[in-house]
Design an enzyme around this catalytic site. Structure first.
Site, PDB file in Angstrom:
ATOM      1  CB  SER A 125     -12.426  -8.773  -5.642  1.00 35.66           C
ATOM      2  OG  SER A 125     -12.448  -8.809  -4.230  1.00 35.66           O
TER       3      SER A 125
ATOM      4  CG  ASP B  35      -2.094   0.890   1.120  1.00 32.22           C
ATOM      5  OD1 ASP B  35      -2.282   1.499   0.039  1.00 32.22           O
ATOM      6  OD2 ASP B  35      -2.826   1.028   2.104  1.00 32.22           O
TER       7      ASP B  35
ATOM      8  CG  ASN C 155      -7.440  -2.716  -6.117  1.00 31.50           C
ATOM      9  OD1 ASN C 155      -6.471  -3.465  -5.977  1.00 31.50           O
ATOM     10  ND2 ASN C 155      -7.713  -1.778  -5.229  1.00 31.50           N
TER      11      ASN C 155
HETATM   12  C1  FPP Z   1      -1.697   0.305  -3.286  1.00 35.22           C
HETATM   13  O1  FPP Z   1      -1.312   1.618  -3.491  1.00 35.22           O
HETATM   14  C2  FPP Z   1      -1.269  -0.536  -4.373  1.00 35.22           C
HETATM   15  C3  FPP Z   1      -2.086  -1.121  -5.296  1.00 35.22           C
HETATM   16  C4  FPP Z   1      -3.533  -0.964  -5.308  1.00 35.22           C
HETATM   17  C5  FPP Z   1      -1.575  -1.967  -6.359  1.00 35.22           C
HETATM   18  C6  FPP Z   1      -0.308  -2.719  -6.069  1.00 35.22           C
HETATM   19  C7  FPP Z   1       0.299  -2.946  -7.381  1.00 35.22           C
HETATM   20  C8  FPP Z   1       1.610  -2.886  -7.674  1.00 35.22           C
HETATM   21  C9  FPP Z   1       2.669  -2.714  -6.672  1.00 35.22           C
HETATM   22  C10 FPP Z   1       2.057  -2.988  -9.093  1.00 35.22           C
HETATM   23  C11 FPP Z   1       1.606  -4.202  -9.852  1.00 35.22           C
HETATM   24  C12 FPP Z   1       2.089  -5.476  -9.268  1.00 35.22           C
HETATM   25  C13 FPP Z   1       2.750  -6.445  -9.929  1.00 35.22           C
HETATM   26  C14 FPP Z   1       2.997  -7.757  -9.244  1.00 35.22           C
HETATM   27  C15 FPP Z   1       3.244  -6.277 -11.284  1.00 35.22           C
HETATM   28  P1  FPP Z   1      -2.420   2.728  -3.569  1.00 35.22           P
HETATM   29  O2  FPP Z   1      -2.577   3.112  -4.992  1.00 35.22           O
HETATM   30  O3  FPP Z   1      -3.663   2.277  -2.906  1.00 35.22           O
HETATM   31  O4  FPP Z   1      -1.714   3.868  -2.752  1.00 35.22           O
HETATM   32  P2  FPP Z   1      -2.424   5.030  -1.949  1.00 35.22           P
HETATM   33  O5  FPP Z   1      -3.226   4.368  -0.852  1.00 35.22           O
HETATM   34  O6  FPP Z   1      -1.260   5.802  -1.425  1.00 35.22           O
HETATM   35  O7  FPP Z   1      -3.251   5.785  -2.927  1.00 35.22           O
END
Ligand code: FPP
Length: 248
Positions: free
Chosen positions: A74, A28, A76
């Site tokens: 699910s 996160d 996202n």
């Molecule tokens: C949370 O950060 C992260 C995600 C929702 C996606 C995680 C995905 C990756 C690290 C990249 C893809 C993975 C692979 C295995 C290729 P956020 O966007 O919720 O952060 P925030 O809470 O600060 O907005």
């Protein structure tokens, strides 16, 4: 002795300083990492993929048997379409660029979650990657894609109900091990440690059953800043905690 209680006994016998066999991470903070730098959110996700690479290498080097990463929940799908498609694009890139290394390093790639809902080209890339690494015998990298823990448990309940309806299962015999065998993680080592980055203190529908006896660690580091040293710190904290599994 059931697989579950056997593994609990082993872990208890292991005592302090033990290495976790299975570590899961809620990655996160990509968005906040980008915002701090006045960059678009995708830059944070891109840096997040770099962290995936670093941390999975570090986990292998430390001898962790299984690493499970929450890449797409699910829930996202509720994000703007452009961000969903950016995440899918990064997943394509990751599979294209990193599959060779995983194959060479004897890594077994696994996916938990309903990834068949993704675009057909991505589904075949994932299927190819799974098939390509299925023969490997080394560390397991599990990527959670379109995964939701409550849906996983509901699906397990549904399958057991079907077996009972068909007379293949006595409802009275259903216990924790029966359910565990139906989960997507049934062939993975028991979850020892769950880490969530970026200071949020929630499980967000991730591995709810599997965390029953896992150590939970919430760190303030944003995911793109997480690295091998941060993982080593987490493992050290794990080793210092005393797991009692309800005993004394
Ligand atoms: C949370 O950060 C992260 C995600 C929702 C996606 C995680 C995905 C990756 C690290 C990249 C893809 C993975 C692979 C295995 C290729 P956020 O966007 O919720 O952060 P925030 O809470 O600060 O907005």
């Amino acid at each position: 002795v059931s697989r579950h209680s056997a593994s609990v006994a082993e872990a208890v016998a292991g005592g302090g300083g033990a290495l976790p066999r299975h570590v899961a991470i809620i990655m996160d903070g990509n968005g906040r990492w980008a915002k701090k730098r006045h960059l678009p959110r995708i830059a944070g996700h891109r840096a997040g993929v770099e962290a995936v690479r670093r941390v999975s290498r570090a986990a292998r080097a430390m001898g962790i048997e299984a690493l499970t990463l929450y890449a797409f929940s699910s829930e996202n799908w509720r994000r703007p379409e452009s961000e969903v498609s950016d995440l899918m694009g990064l997943l394509r890139l990751f599979l294209r660029n990193d599959l060779e290394e995983m194959a060479e390093e004897n890594v077994r790639l696994r996916v938990i979650g309903d990834y068949r809902r993704f675009a057909p080209d991505l589904v075949s890339m994932i299927d190819d990657a799974l098939a390509r690494t299925a023969v490997n015998t080394g560390p397991i990298l599990v990527i959670a894609l379109n995964y939701g823990s409550q849906a996983e448990i509901a699906a397990a309940a549904r399958r057991l109900a079907e077996q009972a309806r068909d007379g293949a299962l006595d409802p009275a015999s259903i216990d924790e091990d029966t359910i565990e065998r139906e989960l997507l993680t049934s062939d993975l080592p028991p979850l020892d440690l769950l880490i969530r980055t970026s200071g949020e203190v929630r499980l967000s529908n991730f591995l709810l059953w599997q965390t029953a006896y896992a150590e939970l660690l919430f760190v303030d580091t944003l995911w793109p800043d997480f690295d091998g040293a941060a993982l080593a710190d987490a493992v050290q904290v794990f080793g210092q905690r005393q797991r009692r599994y309800g005993g004394l």
